[in-house]
Design a protein around this motif. Structure first.
Motif, PDB file in Angstrom:
ATOM      1  N   LYS A  32      18.036  23.281   2.963  1.00 37.39           N
ATOM      2  CA  LYS A  32      18.752  24.034   3.983  1.00 37.39           C
ATOM      3  C   LYS A  32      20.166  24.387   3.533  1.00 37.39           C
ATOM      4  N   ASN A  87      21.436  17.520   1.518  1.00 39.27           N
ATOM      5  CA  ASN A  87      20.066  18.018   1.700  1.00 39.27           C
ATOM      6  C   ASN A  87      19.063  16.891   1.912  1.00 39.27           C
ATOM      7  N   LYS A  92      19.063  17.731   8.422  1.00 37.28           N
ATOM      8  CA  LYS A  92      18.857  19.184   8.376  1.00 37.28           C
ATOM      9  C   LYS A  92      19.647  19.961   9.432  1.00 37.28           C
TER      10      LYS A  92
END
Length: 177
Positions: A32, A87, A92
């Protein structure tokens, strides 16, 4: 020299805390946020090939030592940078993202997250600088890390820690290419 060795060992221990956790790529999840681990892995490989002379200064509580080195273990030198990777699947939605034409800014949404802020500057699609702010605070211990990397120029690690019973320590590591 003994302080330099102790300091380097301390940084390695701090940076290796995340080494035993599976990579997000192993879980099949997509990333992300900016991939700090891959960026520093790639830049480490580039530096191994170039094998530049590095003027490295280590300062502990105001006492400095400077050496010019030819061969460095770039994985270790960048250990605190890569351990600041955000990450993780559990994180997230833990960072606010601000994307500008020439920069990416990640700010932690929750106070318990160690990595508080990451700023990545880019020019023509290439990373020109990385800034990371880490902070850990609890009843016994407070630690702040400011990490800055400008590819091809220098890296800087500034660490301030205060342990209630033992007092404070200030560290600064600067490597200039």
């Amino acid at each position: 020299m003994q302080r330099y060795i102790l300091f380097t060992c301390g940084l390695l221990l701090l940076g290796s805390g995340y080494a035993c956790k599976p990579e997000i790529k192993e879980t099949g999840a997509t990333l992300k946020y900016f991939d700090l681990k891959e960026f520093f892995k790639t830049d480490s490989a580039r530096l191994v090939k170039l094998n530049p002379f590095v003027k490295k200064t280590v300062t502990h509580n105001g006492q400095s030592e400077t050496k010019t080195l030819k061969t460095l273990n770039w994985g270790q030198e960048f250990g605190l940078f890569t351990s600041s990777d955000i990450n993780k699947p559990a994180w997230k939605d833990s960072y606010a993202v601000q994307e500008n034409a020439d920069s990416l800014l990640y700010k932690a949404k929750f106070p318990e997250l160690k990595t508080r802020e990451i700023i990545i500057h880019k020019s023509n699609g290439k990373v020109t600088s990385v800034y990371i702010l880490n902070n850990v605070h609890n009843l016994l211990y407070n630690s702040t890390e400011k990490l800055f990397y400008q590819p091809g120029k220098y890296y800087l690690i500034e660490k301030n820690q205060k342990v209630k019973v033992m007092g404070g320590n200030n560290y600064l590591v600067k490597g200039e290419f």
